[in-house]
Design an enzyme around this catalytic site. Structure first.
Site, PDB file in Angstrom:
ATOM      1  CB  SER A   9      -0.907   0.015   1.226  1.00 38.57           C
ATOM      2  OG  SER A   9      -1.527   1.288   1.360  1.00 38.57           O
ATOM      3  CG  HIS A  32      -3.860  -1.871  -1.772  1.00 39.09           C
ATOM      4  ND1 HIS A  32      -4.826  -2.765  -2.167  1.00 39.09           N
ATOM      5  CD2 HIS A  32      -4.430  -1.104  -0.810  1.00 39.09           C
ATOM      6  CE1 HIS A  32      -5.928  -2.563  -1.467  1.00 39.09           C
ATOM      7  NE2 HIS A  32      -5.722  -1.550  -0.647  1.00 39.09           N
ATOM      8  CG  ASP A  34      -5.120   2.278   0.689  1.00 39.60           C
ATOM      9  OD1 ASP A  34      -5.976   1.375   0.700  1.00 39.60           O
ATOM     10  OD2 ASP A  34      -3.949   2.082   1.052  1.00 39.60           O
ATOM     11  CG  MET A  36      -8.841   6.601   2.073  1.00 36.10           C
ATOM     12  SD  MET A  36      -8.029   6.644   3.694  1.00 36.10           S
ATOM     13  CE  MET A  36      -6.958   5.219   3.570  1.00 36.10           C
ATOM     14  CG  HIS A  65      -9.299  -0.519  -0.681  1.00 35.23           C
ATOM     15  ND1 HIS A  65      -8.792  -0.658   0.601  1.00 35.23           N
ATOM     16  CD2 HIS A  65     -10.647  -0.627  -0.556  1.00 35.23           C
ATOM     17  CE1 HIS A  65      -9.788  -0.851   1.443  1.00 35.23           C
ATOM     18  NE2 HIS A  65     -10.929  -0.828   0.759  1.00 35.23           N
ATOM     19  CG  MET A  67     -11.406   2.474   1.768  1.00 32.76           C
ATOM     20  SD  MET A  67      -9.976   2.500   2.878  1.00 32.76           S
ATOM     21  CE  MET A  67      -8.652   2.663   1.665  1.00 32.76           C
ATOM     22  CG  MET A 136     -11.634  -3.621   4.756  1.00 30.01           C
ATOM     23  SD  MET A 136     -10.069  -3.080   4.012  1.00 30.01           S
ATOM     24  CE  MET A 136      -9.378  -2.053   5.328  1.00 30.01           C
ATOM     25  CG  ASP A 174      -6.011  -3.096   3.149  1.00 31.34           C
ATOM     26  OD1 ASP A 174      -5.007  -2.814   3.824  1.00 31.34           O
ATOM     27  OD2 ASP A 174      -6.577  -2.276   2.407  1.00 31.34           O
TER      28      ASP A 174
END
Length: 225
Positions: A9, A32, A34, A36, A65, A67, A136, A174
């Site tokens: 990540s 990965h 993230d 957000m 990913h 979120m 998760m 994760d």
């Protein structure tokens, strides 16, 4: 199940020198990313324009990913950007089957994520629509959290369902993945591991990836013998 994938990540990377940080993990299976939005989770990271630039310079495929709230609206744009895999949260999608099919139709693998307290059972009928199920192992939104062992039974149930279906759905975990916790997660049935601090907190991120892959692969092989 025996193929162990390590997806570092970049949430734990140095964002000021992100291109150089990507080169440090060129032996990873995927990066990965993230995303957000400060709505679905209480943190704000990067959006699609930055992800597109990461895609342009990354030495390995991108595993996004998301979120984010309103995944049905925003997730397809990440598939259009050419990402290898796009994962949305079940809790943020009104029509997850439709969304998974749309991601696949646009050329990305479709992943669906579940928060630690979200049960997996209501989504098992969706397995044919997915390429990956992300369990998760921390609450989404921040890096550096400790692995939640309470999620291990859910990983086992997911693995049993995938094996029973005969489908090649990957099970990703994760949060809090280290040389120690990867063994527990792999024993439970995960085969794709997201690691942030354990990789970028090491003096040699590439060596850390190799070590995690070795531990995960050893455990997965033992589980199938």
């Amino acid at each position: 199940m025996t193929q162990c994938c390590i997806n570092p990540s970049i949430l734990s990377a140095d964002f000021v020198n992100l291109e150089a940080e990507l080169q440090r993990i060129s032996n990873a299976d995927a990066v990965h990313v993230d995303v957000m939005d400060n709505h679905f989770v209480p943190n704000l990271t990067i959006g699609l324009p930055v992800v597109q630039r990461i895609q342009a310079v990354s030495p390995v495929p991108l595993d996004a990913h998301l979120m984010i709230a309103d995944a049905d609206r925003w997730a397809p744009g990440f598939a259009d950007a050419g990402l290898a895999s796009v994962t949305f949260h079940a809790e943020a999608s009104i029509a997850p089957i439709k969304l998974a099919r749309e991601l696949r139709s646009r050329g990305s693998k479709a992943g669906m994520a579940l928060r630690p307290a979200t049960p997996v059972e209501p989504y098992l009928d969706m397995l044919p629509e997915l390429d990956m199920l992300l369990i998760m192992t921390v609450e989404p939104g921040f890096g550096g959290q400790a692995f939640l062992d309470i999620t291990l039974p859910k990983i086992r149930r997911a693995r049993a369902a995938v094996d029973g279906s005969g489908l090649g759905v990957a099970i990703q975990v994760d949060g809090g993945i280290t040389e120690e916790t990867i063994t527990r997660a792999a024993e439970a049935g995960a085969n794709v591991f997201v690691a942030g601090s354990a990789v970028y907190g090491a003096d040699d991120p590439a060596a850390a990836i190799d070590l995690l892959r070795k531990e995960g692969s050893r455990t997965l092989r033992a589980a199938t013998e």
